[in-house]
Design an enzyme around this catalytic site. Structure first.
Site, PDB file in Angstrom:
ATOM      1  N   HIS A 117      11.212 -57.526  92.143  1.00 46.69           N
ATOM      2  CA  HIS A 117       9.882 -56.914  92.017  1.00 46.69           C
ATOM      3  C   HIS A 117       9.209 -57.448  90.750  1.00 46.69           C
ATOM      4  O   HIS A 117       9.854 -57.523  89.697  1.00 46.69           O
ATOM      5  CB  HIS A 117      10.023 -55.386  91.945  1.00 46.69           C
ATOM      6  CG  HIS A 117       8.698 -54.697  91.844  1.00 46.69           C
ATOM      7  ND1 HIS A 117       7.846 -54.575  92.917  1.00 46.69           N
ATOM      8  CD2 HIS A 117       8.063 -54.126  90.792  1.00 46.69           C
ATOM      9  CE1 HIS A 117       6.748 -53.950  92.529  1.00 46.69           C
ATOM     10  NE2 HIS A 117       6.850 -53.668  91.244  1.00 46.69           N
ATOM     11  N   ASP A 153      10.839 -49.497  95.657  1.00 45.30           N
ATOM     12  CA  ASP A 153      11.234 -50.141  94.389  1.00 45.30           C
ATOM     13  C   ASP A 153      11.946 -49.171  93.444  1.00 45.30           C
ATOM     14  O   ASP A 153      11.757 -49.222  92.223  1.00 45.30           O
ATOM     15  CB  ASP A 153       9.998 -50.756  93.697  1.00 45.30           C
ATOM     16  CG  ASP A 153       9.285 -51.757  94.596  1.00 45.30           C
ATOM     17  OD1 ASP A 153       9.981 -52.544  95.255  1.00 45.30           O
ATOM     18  OD2 ASP A 153       8.045 -51.761  94.635  1.00 45.30           O
TER      19      ASP A 153
HETATM   20  C1  GRF Z   1       7.271 -62.102  94.097  1.00 46.72           C
HETATM   21  O1  GRF Z   1       6.430 -61.863  92.998  1.00 46.72           O
HETATM   22  C2  GRF Z   1       8.211 -60.947  94.296  1.00 46.72           C
HETATM   23  O2  GRF Z   1       8.583 -60.321  93.110  1.00 46.72           O
HETATM   24  C3  GRF Z   1       7.405 -60.002  95.137  1.00 46.72           C
HETATM   25  O3  GRF Z   1       6.672 -60.822  96.003  1.00 46.72           O
HETATM   26  C4  GRF Z   1       6.501 -62.110  95.410  1.00 46.72           C
HETATM   27  C5  GRF Z   1       7.052 -63.097  96.381  1.00 46.72           C
HETATM   28  O4  GRF Z   1       6.816 -64.413  95.970  1.00 46.72           O
HETATM   29  N1  GRF Z   1       8.261 -59.038  95.792  1.00 46.72           N
HETATM   30  P1  GRF Z   1       7.526 -65.601  96.759  1.00 46.72           P
HETATM   31  O5  GRF Z   1       7.165 -65.443  98.232  1.00 46.72           O
HETATM   32  O6  GRF Z   1       8.992 -65.518  96.502  1.00 46.72           O
HETATM   33  O7  GRF Z   1       6.904 -66.843  96.172  1.00 46.72           O
END
Ligand code: GRF
Length: 225
Positions: A117, A153
């Site tokens: 997260h 979360d």
């Molecule tokens: C990340 O910032 C993650 O923390 C959140 O969604 C985003 C996903 O980014 N849950 P990616 O698809 O891994 O580039």
């Protein structure tokens, strides 16, 4: 060697970090399957490039969340997945999904679903965490890798990394700074799980042979914007 199932809805940069870490031997395991819920998820392409099975299970218009998650669980089990990594998975997982990947015989109380997260939980859970942090005016944000429970979360925290919020930051610049840390600590957490070094007691996650904490005493006062 663990078998990892990754669920992704978006660009898949965290998936890429996990794929790279398995390829380079920083994770004792392999990504056994990537499942996306939207056809345009770049994660699917990243999986194909890495030679990993990529499956699309569209969720748009699906009203029965329990049935959808049963199908996901069936696909993960068909690939004999030991650990599920949510990586930008834009859906809440149902309790029966979590039961299917609850603590196992050799997981020391650790559930078998992790998430990353983009905030220092418990601050700013849910959507648009980076925007929430900017609007609140915090001087630090960061990311959290945690086990997944039934809340949004709210599961036990495995590792966090902090980044400063700098003058002039917008959502894009802060997100990019946080992503660098996500890509660093998510593979670490997965490797700790693979090594059997994590233990969950209530809300607390401990890491065996953790070494000294990495503290550099940074402070970040609010400067002129
Ligand atoms: C990340 O910032 C993650 O923390 C959140 O969604 C985003 C996903 O980014 N849950 P990616 O698809 O891994 O580039």
């Amino acid at each position: 060697m663990i078998r990892i199932g990754v669920l992704a809805s978006g660009s898949g940069s965290n998936l890429q970090a996990l794929l790279d870490a398995t390829r380079e031997g920083r994770i004792d395991g392999s990504v056994a399957v990537v499942i996306a819920n939207v056809p345009e998820a770049r994660a699917l392409e990243r999986a194909r490039v890495a030679g990993v099975p990529a499956e699309l299970l569209p969720s748009k218009g699906v009203a029965d969340r329990a049935a959808y998650d049963r199908e996901i669980v069936a696909r993960l089990q068909a690939r004999r997945v030991d650990l599920v990594c949510l990586a930008g998975w834009m859906r809440l997982v149902t309790p029966s999904f979590l039961e299917s990947f609850g603590p196992g015989d050799a997981t020391h109380g650790c559930p078998r679903v992790m998430n990353v997260h983009p905030a220092l939980l418990p601050s700013f859970p849910g959507l648009h965490a980076q925007r929430q942090a900017l609007e609140y005016g915090v001087r630090f944000s960061g990311c959290t890798v945690h086990f997944v429970d039934a809340g949004t979360d709210t599961g036990p925290i495995i590792v966090q990394a902090a980044v400063p919020v700098l003058p002039g930051d917008d959502e894009a610049s802060l997100s990019a700074r946080i992503l660098v840390e996500e890509h660093r600590v998510y593979p670490l957490a997965v490797q700790w799980f693979a090594e059997g070094r994590l233990r969950v007691t209530g809300r607390h996650v401990t890491l065996r042979d953790a070494g000294a904490p990495m503290l550099d005493g940074v402070s970040n006062p609010s400067g002129d914007r």
